[in-house]
Design a protein around this motif. Structure first.
Motif, PDB file in Angstrom:
ATOM      1  N   PHE A  92       0.853  -1.174   0.000  1.00 33.44           N
ATOM      2  CA  PHE A  92       0.000   0.000   0.000  1.00 33.44           C
ATOM      3  C   PHE A  92       0.895   1.232   0.000  1.00 33.44           C
ATOM      4  CE2 PHE A  92      -2.473  -3.278   2.117  1.00 33.44           C
ATOM      5  CZ  PHE A  92      -3.720  -3.156   1.524  1.00 33.44           C
ATOM      6  N   SER A  93       0.512   2.255  -0.767  1.00 32.80           N
ATOM      7  CA  SER A  93       1.274   3.510  -0.765  1.00 32.80           C
ATOM      8  C   SER A  93       0.301   4.679  -0.767  1.00 32.80           C
ATOM      9  CB  SER A  93       2.215   3.589  -1.975  1.00 32.80           C
ATOM     10  OG  SER A  93       1.497   3.442  -3.186  1.00 32.80           O
ATOM     11  N   GLY A  94       0.673   5.720  -0.037  1.00 33.68           N
ATOM     12  CA  GLY A  94      -0.162   6.908   0.041  1.00 33.68           C
ATOM     13  C   GLY A  94       0.666   8.154  -0.162  1.00 33.68           C
ATOM     14  N   GLY A  95       0.051   9.141  -0.807  1.00 33.67           N
ATOM     15  CA  GLY A  95       0.826  10.337  -1.098  1.00 33.67           C
ATOM     16  C   GLY A  95       0.023  11.614  -1.137  1.00 33.67           C
ATOM     17  N   CYS A  96       0.699  12.648  -1.573  1.00 29.41           N
ATOM     18  CA  CYS A  96       0.120  13.989  -1.649  1.00 29.41           C
ATOM     19  C   CYS A  96      -0.915  14.122  -2.761  1.00 29.41           C
ATOM     20  CB  CYS A  96       1.230  15.021  -1.845  1.00 29.41           C
ATOM     21  SG  CYS A  96       2.368  15.119  -0.452  1.00 29.41           S
ATOM     22  N   ASP A  97      -1.126  13.065  -3.537  1.00 25.17           N
ATOM     23  CA  ASP A  97      -2.187  13.068  -4.546  1.00 25.17           C
ATOM     24  C   ASP A  97      -3.527  12.637  -3.930  1.00 25.17           C
ATOM     25  OD1 ASP A  97      -1.630  10.374  -4.171  1.00 25.17           O
ATOM     26  OD2 ASP A  97      -1.163   9.959  -6.273  1.00 25.17           O
ATOM     27  N   ASN A  98      -3.555  12.509  -2.572  1.00 26.07           N
ATOM     28  CA  ASN A  98      -4.759  12.143  -1.821  1.00 26.07           C
ATOM     29  C   ASN A  98      -5.271  10.750  -2.160  1.00 26.07           C
ATOM     30  OD1 ASN A  98      -4.639  14.707  -0.685  1.00 26.07           O
ATOM     31  ND2 ASN A  98      -6.063  15.567  -2.165  1.00 26.07           N
ATOM     32  N   GLN A  99      -4.385   9.875  -2.594  1.00 27.47           N
ATOM     33  CA  GLN A  99      -4.773   8.524  -2.974  1.00 27.47           C
ATOM     34  C   GLN A  99      -3.963   7.493  -2.188  1.00 27.47           C
ATOM     35  OE1 GLN A  99      -4.354   7.872  -7.178  1.00 27.47           O
ATOM     36  NE2 GLN A  99      -5.445   9.734  -7.724  1.00 27.47           N
ATOM     37  N   VAL A 100      -4.609   6.362  -1.939  1.00 23.19           N
ATOM     38  CA  VAL A 100      -3.913   5.184  -1.453  1.00 23.19           C
ATOM     39  C   VAL A 100      -4.028   4.155  -2.563  1.00 23.19           C
ATOM     40  CG1 VAL A 100      -3.839   3.329   0.252  1.00 23.19           C
ATOM     41  CG2 VAL A 100      -4.401   5.656   0.966  1.00 23.19           C
ATOM     42  N   LYS A 101      -2.898   3.584  -2.942  1.00 27.40           N
ATOM     43  CA  LYS A 101      -2.889   2.592  -4.011  1.00 27.40           C
ATOM     44  C   LYS A 101      -2.354   1.270  -3.476  1.00 27.40           C
ATOM     45  CE  LYS A 101      -2.424   5.916  -7.780  1.00 27.40           C
ATOM     46  NZ  LYS A 101      -1.687   6.264  -9.004  1.00 27.40           N
ATOM     47  N   LEU A 102      -2.831   0.194  -4.064  1.00 27.80           N
ATOM     48  CA  LEU A 102      -2.366  -1.147  -3.741  1.00 27.80           C
ATOM     49  C   LEU A 102      -1.597  -1.674  -4.938  1.00 27.80           C
ATOM     50  CD1 LEU A 102      -2.317  -3.649  -1.909  1.00 27.80           C
ATOM     51  CD2 LEU A 102      -4.500  -4.324  -2.946  1.00 27.80           C
ATOM     52  N   TRP A 103      -0.333  -2.012  -4.707  1.00 29.93           N
ATOM     53  CA  TRP A 103       0.548  -2.499  -5.769  1.00 29.93           C
ATOM     54  C   TRP A 103       0.739  -3.991  -5.578  1.00 29.93           C
ATOM     55  CZ3 TRP A 103       6.451  -1.058  -5.824  1.00 29.93           C
ATOM     56  CH2 TRP A 103       7.055  -1.561  -6.974  1.00 29.93           C
ATOM     57  N   ASP A 104       0.302  -4.770  -6.559  1.00 29.53           N
ATOM     58  CA  ASP A 104       0.503  -6.220  -6.561  1.00 29.53           C
ATOM     59  C   ASP A 104       1.828  -6.490  -7.271  1.00 29.53           C
ATOM     60  OD1 ASP A 104       0.570  -8.955  -7.328  1.00 29.53           O
ATOM     61  OD2 ASP A 104      -1.610  -9.057  -7.189  1.00 29.53           O
ATOM     62  N   LEU A 105       2.824  -6.919  -6.508  1.00 33.98           N
ATOM     63  CA  LEU A 105       4.150  -7.115  -7.095  1.00 33.98           C
ATOM     64  C   LEU A 105       4.191  -8.299  -8.057  1.00 33.98           C
ATOM     65  CD1 LEU A 105       6.213  -6.361  -3.902  1.00 33.98           C
ATOM     66  CD2 LEU A 105       6.191  -5.008  -5.990  1.00 33.98           C
ATOM     67  N   GLY A 106       3.338  -9.294  -7.849  1.00 34.91           N
ATOM     68  CA  GLY A 106       3.314 -10.456  -8.734  1.00 34.91           C
ATOM     69  C   GLY A 106       2.907 -10.100 -10.148  1.00 34.91           C
ATOM     70  N   SER A 107       1.893  -9.255 -10.276  1.00 31.32           N
ATOM     71  CA  SER A 107       1.410  -8.858 -11.602  1.00 31.32           C
ATOM     72  C   SER A 107       1.937  -7.484 -12.016  1.00 31.32           C
ATOM     73  CB  SER A 107      -0.119  -8.832 -11.612  1.00 31.32           C
ATOM     74  OG  SER A 107      -0.595  -7.829 -10.721  1.00 31.32           O
ATOM     75  N   ASN A 108       2.633  -6.795 -11.093  1.00 34.98           N
ATOM     76  CA  ASN A 108       3.120  -5.424 -11.291  1.00 34.98           C
ATOM     77  C   ASN A 108       1.979  -4.483 -11.683  1.00 34.98           C
ATOM     78  OD1 ASN A 108       5.084  -3.429 -11.127  1.00 34.98           O
ATOM     79  ND2 ASN A 108       5.610  -3.599 -13.297  1.00 34.98           N
ATOM     80  N   SER A 109       0.806  -4.714 -11.081  1.00 38.50           N
ATOM     81  CA  SER A 109      -0.335  -3.835 -11.346  1.00 38.50           C
ATOM     82  C   SER A 109      -0.652  -3.037 -10.087  1.00 38.50           C
ATOM     83  CB  SER A 109      -1.553  -4.655 -11.780  1.00 38.50           C
ATOM     84  OG  SER A 109      -1.941  -5.527 -10.737  1.00 38.50           O
ATOM     85  N   GLN A 110      -1.207  -1.860 -10.305  1.00 41.82           N
ATOM     86  CA  GLN A 110      -1.514  -0.946  -9.206  1.00 41.82           C
ATOM     87  C   GLN A 110      -2.961  -0.482  -9.366  1.00 41.82           C
ATOM     88  OE1 GLN A 110       1.216   2.427  -7.492  1.00 41.82           O
ATOM     89  NE2 GLN A 110       0.294   3.187  -9.337  1.00 41.82           N
ATOM     90  N   GLN A 111      -3.685  -0.417  -8.243  1.00 46.74           N
ATOM     91  CA  GLN A 111      -5.053   0.098  -8.284  1.00 46.74           C
ATOM     92  C   GLN A 111      -5.282   1.012  -7.101  1.00 46.74           C
ATOM     93  OE1 GLN A 111      -7.385  -3.518  -8.091  1.00 46.74           O
ATOM     94  NE2 GLN A 111      -7.783  -3.234  -5.922  1.00 46.74           N
ATOM     95  N   GLN A 112      -6.101   2.024  -7.310  1.00 42.84           N
ATOM     96  CA  GLN A 112      -6.463   2.938  -6.232  1.00 42.84           C
ATOM     97  C   GLN A 112      -7.461   2.227  -5.330  1.00 42.84           C
ATOM     98  OE1 GLN A 112      -7.661   6.902  -7.398  1.00 42.84           O
ATOM     99  NE2 GLN A 112      -8.906   7.113  -5.572  1.00 42.84           N
ATOM    100  N   VAL A 113      -7.209   2.266  -4.010  1.00 42.03           N
ATOM    101  CA  VAL A 113      -8.117   1.611  -3.059  1.00 42.03           C
ATOM    102  C   VAL A 113      -8.746   2.597  -2.075  1.00 42.03           C
ATOM    103  CG1 VAL A 113      -7.028  -0.658  -3.256  1.00 42.03           C
ATOM    104  CG2 VAL A 113      -6.182   0.986  -1.551  1.00 42.03           C
ATOM    105  N   ALA A 114      -8.268   3.837  -2.044  1.00 47.41           N
ATOM    106  CA  ALA A 114      -8.842   4.856  -1.163  1.00 47.41           C
ATOM    107  C   ALA A 114      -8.461   6.235  -1.665  1.00 47.41           C
ATOM    108  CB  ALA A 114      -8.354   4.668   0.271  1.00 47.41           C
ATOM    109  N   ALA A 115      -9.235   7.252  -1.219  1.00 49.56           N
ATOM    110  CA  ALA A 115      -8.951   8.648  -1.581  1.00 49.56           C
ATOM    111  C   ALA A 115      -9.594   9.547  -0.550  1.00 49.56           C
ATOM    112  CB  ALA A 115      -9.498   8.973  -2.971  1.00 49.56           C
ATOM    113  N   HIS A 116      -9.108  10.763  -0.477  1.00 54.72           N
ATOM    114  CA  HIS A 116      -9.715  11.766   0.396  1.00 54.72           C
ATOM    115  C   HIS A 116      -9.561  13.138  -0.234  1.00 54.72           C
ATOM    116  CE1 HIS A 116      -5.994  13.518   2.131  1.00 54.72           C
ATOM    117  NE2 HIS A 116      -5.512  12.311   1.979  1.00 54.72           N
ATOM    118  N   ASP A 117     -10.341  14.109   0.267  1.00 57.25           N
ATOM    119  CA  ASP A 117     -10.277  15.478  -0.250  1.00 57.25           C
ATOM    120  C   ASP A 117      -9.200  16.263   0.435  1.00 57.25           C
ATOM    121  OD1 ASP A 117     -12.371  15.010  -1.964  1.00 57.25           O
ATOM    122  OD2 ASP A 117     -13.874  15.602  -0.497  1.00 57.25           O
TER     123      ASP A 117
END
Length: 117
Positions: A92-117
């Motif tokens: 899981f990674s979170g940043g100043c773009d107000n998003q939390v993303k989940l990175w699956d290392l096996g498939s090297n795919s990333q999806q947004q799983v949370a956000a805030h204003d």
């Protein structure tokens, strides 16, 4: 003659490429800006770092200390934190773009799983 004493020591220490008292290893393809988090996988020798250059990076740390770049993903703004999923295969990674993303290392795919204003 050669220089000796504190001044010579200070000059030597001013050269970080030659002064490495802890025998630290450098990772290849390091972040290009400040590092905001570091963490090892709970299940393997994978190391993840987030940084202010909008990247989350993963290295496979070998037994000899060499860190081999595995993959990286990008956010739209600097990253602040990361946390490993308990299975050790996702980050899981979170940043100043107000998003939390989940990175699956096996498939090297990333999806947004949370956000805030």
């Amino acid at each position: 003659g050669s220089a000796s004493g504190p001044a010579a020591t200070m000059a030597f220490r001013a050269q970080p490429s030659t002064y490495n008292p802890n025998n630290d290893f450098e990772v290849s393809q390091p972040p290009t800006d400040g590092i905001s988090s570091l963490g090892f996988s709970p299940m393997s020798n994978l190391l993840v770092a987030t940084s202010w250059d909008n990247q989350v990076r993963c290295w496979d740390v070998q037994q000899n200390g060499q860190a081999i770049p595995k993959a990286s993903q990008t956010h739209q703004a600097p990253l602040l934190c990361s946390a490993w999923h308990s299975d050790g295969s996702k980050v899981f990674s979170g940043g100043c773009d107000n998003q939390v993303k989940l990175w699956d290392l096996g498939s090297n795919s990333q999806q947004q799983v949370a956000a805030h204003d």
